[in-house]
Design an enzyme around this catalytic site. Structure first.
Site, PDB file in Angstrom:
ATOM      1  CD  GLU A 182      -5.351  -5.957  -1.413  1.00  0.00           C
ATOM      2  OE1 GLU A 182      -4.831  -4.824  -1.252  1.00  0.00           O
ATOM      3  OE2 GLU A 182      -6.018  -6.522  -0.533  1.00  0.00           O
ATOM      4  CG  ASN A 205      -0.431  -0.258   2.525  1.00  0.00           C
ATOM      5  OD1 ASN A 205       0.618  -0.883   2.672  1.00  0.00           O
ATOM      6  ND2 ASN A 205      -1.102   0.218   3.559  1.00  0.00           N
TER       7      ASN A 205
HETATM    8  N1  THU Z   1      -5.175  -1.746   2.622  1.00  0.00           N
HETATM    9  C1  THU Z   1      -4.567  -2.515   1.665  1.00  0.00           C
HETATM   10  O1  THU Z   1      -3.531  -2.133   1.121  1.00  0.00           O
HETATM   11  N2  THU Z   1      -5.145  -3.685   1.339  1.00  0.00           N
HETATM   12  C2  THU Z   1      -6.199  -4.242   1.991  1.00  0.00           C
HETATM   13  O2  THU Z   1      -6.561  -5.376   1.686  1.00  0.00           O
HETATM   14  C3  THU Z   1      -6.882  -3.488   3.054  1.00  0.00           C
HETATM   15  C4  THU Z   1      -6.408  -2.107   3.273  1.00  0.00           C
HETATM   16  C5  THU Z   1      -4.506  -0.501   3.017  1.00  0.00           C
HETATM   17  C6  THU Z   1      -5.123   0.779   2.572  1.00  0.00           C
HETATM   18  C7  THU Z   1      -4.541   1.748   3.591  1.00  0.00           C
HETATM   19  O3  THU Z   1      -3.258   2.163   3.158  1.00  0.00           O
HETATM   20  C8  THU Z   1      -4.375   0.920   4.848  1.00  0.00           C
HETATM   21  O4  THU Z   1      -4.433  -0.440   4.419  1.00  0.00           O
HETATM   22  C9  THU Z   1      -5.446   1.160   5.891  1.00  0.00           C
HETATM   23  O5  THU Z   1      -6.702   1.085   5.344  1.00  0.00           O
END
Ligand code: THU
Length: 130
Positions: A54, A41
């Protein structure tokens, strides 16, 4: 679950840019070309401009020329399972089918496996536009 896929997702998680949520996530996709595409992320000071692990992994896959997903691993820490958000379920569904497995993992390994069709029932897809 493919253990190389898990290791790739975990390595990507270590590179997460998540200074606002402090919630690091890694994702890895095994594509039909047999290769693994990983991502983390990437948050932003302008909060809505951040994106999920993802989505990073999907971008790497498509950029490399792969178009079909065999299997997905998502790694996150915390008491509750880290499952793909709604937007990422839709993005994954563009390149996968309802039987595609999505493994929700913690840093120690597999916690629960889902079918994409169970995560995103009645998906809106290409066929709707025909
Ligand atoms: N996030 C992801 O990268 N993937 C997921 O499956 C759930 C949430 C991230 C988005 C944000 O940067 C952080 O987790 C908190 O929501």
């Amino acid at each position: 679950m493919n253990s190389y896929l898990f290791e790739a997702a975990k390595a990507a998680m270590a590179h997460a840019h998540a200074p606002y949520s402090n919630f690091a996530v890694g994702a890895a996709i095994l594509a039909e070309d047999g290769r693994i595409y990983a991502g983390c992320n990437v948050e932003n000071a302008s909060f809505p401009e951040g994106w999920c692990a993802e989505t990073s992994a999907l971008g790497a896959m498509v950029t490399a020329g792969a178009k079909r997903i065999r299997e997905v691993v998502v790694v996150g820490d915390g008491e509750r399972l880290t499952t793909p958000c709604g937007g990422c379920r839709q993005r994954l569904a563009e390149f996968a089918g309802p039987e595609t497995l999505v493994h929700a993992c913690g840093p120690q390994g597999l916690r629960q496996t889902f079918r994409l069709g169970d995560l995103l029932p009645a998906a809106f897809e290409k066929g709707h536009l025909a």
